[in-house]
Write an enzyme that holds these catalytic residues in place. Structure first.
Site, short mmCIF file in Angstrom:
data_model
loop_
_atom_site.label_atom_id
_atom_site.label_comp_id
_atom_site.label_asym_id
_atom_site.label_seq_id
_atom_site.Cartn_x
_atom_site.Cartn_y
_atom_site.Cartn_z
N GLY A 41 0.84 -1.20 0.00
CA GLY A 41 0.00 0.00 0.00
C GLY A 41 0.87 1.24 0.00
CB THR A 49 1.20 4.07 -4.66
OG1 THR A 49 -0.14 3.60 -4.48
CG2 THR A 49 2.08 2.94 -5.20
NE ARG A 50 -4.87 4.61 -1.87
CZ ARG A 50 -6.19 4.69 -1.72
NH1 ARG A 50 -6.81 5.84 -1.95
NH2 ARG A 50 -6.90 3.65 -1.35
CG ASN A 91 -6.16 -9.46 -3.24
OD1 ASN A 91 -6.21 -8.73 -2.25
ND2 ASN A 91 -7.03 -10.43 -3.46
CG ASN A 137 0.93 1.38 4.85
OD1 ASN A 137 0.61 2.04 5.84
ND2 ASN A 137 0.49 1.68 3.62
CB SER A 159 -5.36 1.54 13.43
OG SER A 159 -6.30 2.54 13.80
CE1 TYR A 194 -8.29 -0.23 9.31
CE2 TYR A 194 -8.71 0.82 11.43
CZ TYR A 194 -7.95 0.70 10.27
OH TYR A 194 -6.85 1.51 10.10
CE LYS A 197 -5.00 -1.52 10.10
NZ LYS A 197 -3.77 -1.61 9.28
CB ILE A 215 -2.76 9.91 9.98
CG1 ILE A 215 -2.19 9.13 11.16
CG2 ILE A 215 -1.64 10.51 9.12
CD1 ILE A 215 -1.35 9.94 12.12
#
Length: 279
Positions: free
Chosen positions: A28, A30-31, A83, A110, A162, A175, A179, A220
Protein backbone atom coordinates in the site's frame (compact mmCIF):
# COMPACT_ATOMS: atom_id res chain seq x y z
CA UNK A 1 27.54 0.19 -2.29
CA UNK A 2 26.28 -3.07 -0.84
CA UNK A 3 24.70 -3.54 2.57
CA UNK A 4 26.76 -4.89 5.44
CA UNK A 5 26.25 -8.53 6.34
CA UNK A 6 26.39 -9.72 9.94
CA UNK A 7 30.01 -10.85 9.64
CA UNK A 8 31.03 -7.36 8.51
CA UNK A 9 29.88 -5.79 11.78
CA UNK A 10 32.85 -5.40 14.11
CA UNK A 11 31.13 -3.52 16.89
CA UNK A 12 27.80 -1.82 17.67
CA UNK A 13 29.41 1.60 17.18
CA UNK A 14 29.80 0.83 13.49
CA UNK A 15 26.04 0.55 12.96
CA UNK A 16 25.20 3.81 11.21
CA UNK A 17 21.40 3.77 11.26
CA UNK A 18 21.40 4.70 7.58
CA UNK A 19 19.61 2.58 5.02
CA UNK A 20 22.06 2.80 2.14
CA UNK A 21 22.33 -0.61 0.49
CA UNK A 22 19.08 -1.86 2.03
CA UNK A 23 16.03 -2.98 0.03
CA UNK A 24 12.58 -2.18 1.43
CA UNK A 25 9.10 -3.30 0.36
CA UNK A 26 6.13 -1.17 1.45
CA UNK A 27 2.65 -2.58 0.80
CA UNK A 28 0.00 0.00 0.00
CA UNK A 29 2.99 2.19 -0.68
CA UNK A 30 1.75 4.61 -3.33
CA UNK A 31 -0.47 6.91 -1.28
CA UNK A 32 -1.19 8.20 2.20
CA UNK A 33 0.91 6.83 5.04
CA UNK A 34 2.44 4.19 2.75
CA UNK A 35 3.71 6.81 0.30
CA UNK A 36 5.20 8.84 3.15
CA UNK A 37 6.97 5.72 4.44
CA UNK A 38 8.31 4.92 0.97
CA UNK A 39 9.66 8.47 0.57
CA UNK A 40 11.20 8.40 4.04
CA UNK A 41 13.01 5.11 3.41
CA UNK A 42 14.21 6.45 0.06
CA UNK A 43 15.50 9.62 1.77
CA UNK A 44 17.54 7.34 4.04
CA UNK A 45 19.20 5.75 1.01
CA UNK A 46 17.19 2.53 0.61
CA UNK A 47 16.05 0.93 -2.62
CA UNK A 48 12.27 0.99 -2.29
CA UNK A 49 9.68 -1.34 -3.83
CA UNK A 50 6.03 -0.39 -3.37
CA UNK A 51 2.99 -2.62 -3.55
CA UNK A 52 -0.33 -1.51 -4.99
CA UNK A 53 -3.64 -3.14 -5.83
CA UNK A 54 -5.36 -1.30 -8.67
CA UNK A 55 -4.18 1.93 -10.29
CA UNK A 56 -1.18 1.01 -12.44
CA UNK A 57 -0.79 4.52 -13.92
CA UNK A 58 -0.81 6.18 -10.50
CA UNK A 59 1.75 3.64 -9.23
CA UNK A 60 3.97 4.28 -12.25
CA UNK A 61 3.87 8.04 -11.63
CA UNK A 62 4.72 7.55 -7.97
CA UNK A 63 7.68 5.28 -8.74
CA UNK A 64 9.00 7.80 -11.27
CA UNK A 65 8.87 10.45 -8.54
CA UNK A 66 10.41 8.10 -5.98
CA UNK A 67 13.21 7.14 -8.36
CA UNK A 68 14.46 10.73 -8.38
CA UNK A 69 15.34 10.28 -4.70
CA UNK A 70 16.58 6.69 -4.83
CA UNK A 71 18.80 7.29 -7.86
CA UNK A 72 20.47 10.19 -6.07
CA UNK A 73 21.60 7.62 -3.50
CA UNK A 74 22.61 5.06 -6.12
CA UNK A 75 19.49 3.03 -5.29
CA UNK A 76 16.36 2.11 -7.24
CA UNK A 77 12.55 2.05 -7.05
CA UNK A 78 9.92 -0.36 -8.37
CA UNK A 79 6.19 -1.09 -8.16
CA UNK A 80 4.55 -4.49 -7.71
CA UNK A 81 0.81 -5.12 -8.21
CA UNK A 82 -1.00 -7.64 -6.07
CA UNK A 83 -3.90 -8.44 -3.77
CA UNK A 84 -2.65 -8.53 -0.18
CA UNK A 85 -5.76 -10.55 0.70
CA UNK A 86 -4.38 -13.43 -1.41
CA UNK A 87 -1.73 -15.68 0.15
CA UNK A 88 -0.45 -16.57 -3.32
CA UNK A 89 -0.07 -12.90 -4.27
CA UNK A 90 1.76 -12.20 -1.00
CA UNK A 91 4.30 -14.92 -1.76
CA UNK A 92 4.62 -13.83 -5.39
CA UNK A 93 5.28 -10.16 -4.64
CA UNK A 94 7.94 -10.98 -2.02
CA UNK A 95 9.67 -13.24 -4.57
CA UNK A 96 9.33 -10.50 -7.21
CA UNK A 97 11.01 -7.90 -5.02
CA UNK A 98 13.88 -10.28 -4.22
CA UNK A 99 14.27 -11.21 -7.91
CA UNK A 100 14.19 -7.55 -8.95
CA UNK A 101 16.59 -6.16 -6.35
CA UNK A 102 18.55 -9.21 -5.22
CA UNK A 103 17.49 -9.13 -1.58
CA UNK A 104 14.88 -7.88 0.90
CA UNK A 105 15.96 -6.21 4.13
CA UNK A 106 12.84 -4.33 5.23
CA UNK A 107 9.16 -5.27 4.95
CA UNK A 108 6.53 -2.70 5.91
CA UNK A 109 3.04 -4.22 6.14
CA UNK A 110 1.06 -1.04 5.58
CA UNK A 111 -1.76 -2.08 3.21
CA UNK A 112 -5.18 -1.94 4.80
CA UNK A 113 -8.85 -1.47 3.99
CA UNK A 114 -12.06 -0.58 5.82
CA UNK A 115 -15.63 -1.82 5.32
CA UNK A 116 -17.43 0.03 8.09
CA UNK A 117 -20.78 -1.22 9.38
CA UNK A 118 -22.26 -1.88 12.79
CA UNK A 119 -22.02 -5.43 14.08
CA UNK A 120 -25.72 -5.92 13.39
CA UNK A 121 -25.34 -4.95 9.73
CA UNK A 122 -21.93 -6.48 8.99
CA UNK A 123 -21.93 -9.32 6.46
CA UNK A 124 -19.62 -12.32 6.29
CA UNK A 125 -17.91 -10.75 3.28
CA UNK A 126 -17.35 -7.48 5.18
CA UNK A 127 -15.72 -9.38 8.03
CA UNK A 128 -13.57 -11.84 6.08
CA UNK A 129 -12.38 -9.36 3.43
CA UNK A 130 -11.00 -6.87 5.97
CA UNK A 131 -9.37 -9.63 8.04
CA UNK A 132 -7.83 -11.14 4.89
CA UNK A 133 -6.15 -7.90 3.83
CA UNK A 134 -5.27 -6.29 7.14
CA UNK A 135 -4.22 -9.33 9.18
CA UNK A 136 -3.80 -12.44 7.02
CA UNK A 137 -1.94 -10.42 4.39
CA UNK A 138 0.57 -9.24 6.97
CA UNK A 139 1.06 -12.86 8.08
CA UNK A 140 1.64 -14.31 4.59
CA UNK A 141 3.95 -11.46 3.54
CA UNK A 142 5.94 -11.82 6.77
CA UNK A 143 6.08 -15.59 6.42
CA UNK A 144 7.66 -15.30 2.97
CA UNK A 145 9.97 -12.45 3.97
CA UNK A 146 11.18 -14.18 7.15
CA UNK A 147 12.31 -17.26 5.22
CA UNK A 148 14.61 -15.00 3.18
CA UNK A 149 15.71 -12.88 6.14
CA UNK A 150 16.52 -15.92 8.29
CA UNK A 151 18.66 -17.35 5.50
CA UNK A 152 20.57 -14.06 5.30
CA UNK A 153 20.68 -13.48 9.04
CA UNK A 154 19.24 -9.96 9.03
CA UNK A 155 15.96 -8.17 8.45
CA UNK A 156 13.31 -5.76 9.67
CA UNK A 157 9.52 -6.13 9.63
CA UNK A 158 7.31 -3.21 10.63
CA UNK A 159 3.54 -3.63 10.80
CA UNK A 160 1.23 -0.63 10.59
CA UNK A 161 -1.72 -1.06 12.95
CA UNK A 162 -4.08 1.63 14.28
CA UNK A 163 -5.18 3.22 17.53
CA UNK A 164 -8.58 1.66 16.75
CA UNK A 165 -6.96 -1.72 17.42
CA UNK A 166 -6.37 -0.53 20.98
CA UNK A 167 -9.60 1.36 21.65
CA UNK A 168 -12.19 -0.19 19.33
CA UNK A 169 -14.64 1.98 17.39
CA UNK A 170 -18.34 1.85 16.60
CA UNK A 171 -18.89 0.47 13.11
CA UNK A 172 -15.39 -0.97 12.83
CA UNK A 173 -15.48 -4.38 14.50
CA UNK A 174 -13.71 -5.99 11.54
CA UNK A 175 -11.08 -3.26 11.23
CA UNK A 176 -10.43 -3.08 14.99
CA UNK A 177 -10.09 -6.87 15.23
CA UNK A 178 -7.66 -6.97 12.31
CA UNK A 179 -5.51 -4.16 13.68
CA UNK A 180 -5.54 -5.58 17.20
CA UNK A 181 -4.54 -8.94 15.77
CA UNK A 182 -1.32 -7.37 14.51
CA UNK A 183 -0.17 -6.92 18.12
CA UNK A 184 -0.18 -10.64 18.83
CA UNK A 185 1.22 -11.41 15.39
CA UNK A 186 4.09 -8.96 15.93
CA UNK A 187 5.12 -10.43 19.27
CA UNK A 188 4.93 -14.00 18.01
CA UNK A 189 6.88 -13.24 14.83
CA UNK A 190 9.51 -11.39 16.88
CA UNK A 191 9.97 -14.41 19.18
CA UNK A 192 10.04 -16.90 16.33
CA UNK A 193 12.47 -14.79 14.28
CA UNK A 194 14.88 -14.61 17.22
CA UNK A 195 14.50 -18.35 17.85
CA UNK A 196 15.07 -19.31 14.21
CA UNK A 197 18.09 -17.01 13.96
CA UNK A 198 19.66 -18.62 17.02
CA UNK A 199 18.78 -22.11 15.77
CA UNK A 200 20.46 -21.40 12.42
CA UNK A 201 23.65 -20.28 14.15
CA UNK A 202 23.47 -16.83 12.53
CA UNK A 203 22.77 -14.81 15.68
CA UNK A 204 25.76 -12.78 16.90
CA UNK A 205 26.06 -10.46 19.88
CA UNK A 206 27.15 -7.58 17.67
CA UNK A 207 24.92 -8.39 14.68
CA UNK A 208 21.90 -6.67 13.17
CA UNK A 209 19.54 -9.57 13.73
CA UNK A 210 15.89 -9.75 12.69
CA UNK A 211 13.34 -7.54 14.42
CA UNK A 212 9.55 -7.27 14.17
CA UNK A 213 7.67 -4.24 15.50
CA UNK A 214 4.35 -2.45 15.07
CA UNK A 215 3.49 1.23 14.70
CA UNK A 216 -0.05 2.34 15.66
CA UNK A 217 -1.08 5.64 14.06
CA UNK A 218 -3.88 7.69 15.51
CA UNK A 219 -5.92 10.18 13.46
CA UNK A 220 -3.72 11.03 10.47
CA UNK A 221 -4.48 13.58 7.76
CA UNK A 222 -4.58 11.53 4.54
CA UNK A 223 -6.87 11.05 1.54
CA UNK A 224 -8.92 8.66 3.69
CA UNK A 225 -9.69 11.38 6.25
CA UNK A 226 -10.10 14.22 3.73
CA UNK A 227 -13.84 13.46 3.34
CA UNK A 228 -14.55 13.94 7.06
CA UNK A 229 -16.67 17.09 7.54
CA UNK A 230 -14.84 19.98 9.20
CA UNK A 231 -17.20 19.99 12.18
CA UNK A 232 -16.63 16.27 12.80
CA UNK A 233 -12.88 16.67 12.38
CA UNK A 234 -12.98 19.45 14.97
CA UNK A 235 -14.65 17.13 17.48
CA UNK A 236 -12.09 14.41 16.79
CA UNK A 237 -9.06 16.66 17.18
CA UNK A 238 -10.54 18.11 20.37
CA UNK A 239 -10.09 14.65 21.92
CA UNK A 240 -6.39 14.56 21.02
CA UNK A 241 -4.11 16.09 23.67
CA UNK A 242 -1.82 17.74 21.09
CA UNK A 243 -4.92 19.26 19.44
CA UNK A 244 -4.45 18.20 15.82
CA UNK A 245 -4.37 15.28 13.40
CA UNK A 246 -1.02 13.70 12.71
CA UNK A 247 0.92 13.92 9.46
CA UNK A 248 1.90 10.85 7.41
CA UNK A 249 5.55 11.91 7.70
CA UNK A 250 5.32 11.58 11.49
CA UNK A 251 4.46 7.90 11.10
CA UNK A 252 7.16 7.45 8.48
CA UNK A 253 9.87 8.75 10.81
CA UNK A 254 9.11 6.05 13.36
CA UNK A 255 9.10 3.37 10.66
CA UNK A 256 12.50 4.34 9.27
CA UNK A 257 13.86 4.53 12.83
CA UNK A 258 12.72 0.95 13.50
CA UNK A 259 14.09 -0.17 10.12
CA UNK A 260 17.58 1.15 10.86
CA UNK A 261 20.56 -1.00 11.75
CA UNK A 262 20.93 0.85 15.06
CA UNK A 263 17.47 -0.36 16.18
CA UNK A 264 18.62 -3.97 16.48
CA UNK A 265 17.74 -4.12 20.20
CA UNK A 266 14.08 -3.18 19.65
CA UNK A 267 11.75 -6.05 18.78
CA UNK A 268 8.23 -7.23 19.57
CA UNK A 269 7.16 -3.70 20.49
CA UNK A 270 4.08 -1.58 19.75
CA UNK A 271 4.85 2.09 19.04
CA UNK A 272 1.89 4.45 19.42
CA UNK A 273 2.01 7.62 17.31
CA UNK A 274 -1.32 9.26 18.08
CA UNK A 275 -0.84 12.61 19.78
CA UNK A 276 -1.77 11.07 23.12
CA UNK A 277 -5.20 9.73 22.07
CA UNK A 278 -4.81 6.59 24.16
CA UNK A 279 -3.75 8.28 27.40
Amino acid sequence: MTALDVQDIASPTQISGKLTGRVAFVTGGTRGIGAAIARSLADQGATVAVGYSRNRDSAARFVTELAETTQAHGAAASAHPGNVGSAADCRRTIAEVIDTHGRLDILVNNAGITMDKTVAAMTEEDWYTVLAVNLSGAFFLSQAALAHMTERGTGRIVNVSSVVGETGNIGQANYAASKSGLFGLTKTLAKEAAYQLAKSGKRTDDGLGITVNTVTPGLIATEMTAHIPEKVMGKLTAQIPVGRAGRPEEIARVVHFLAADASAYITGQVWSVNGGMDM
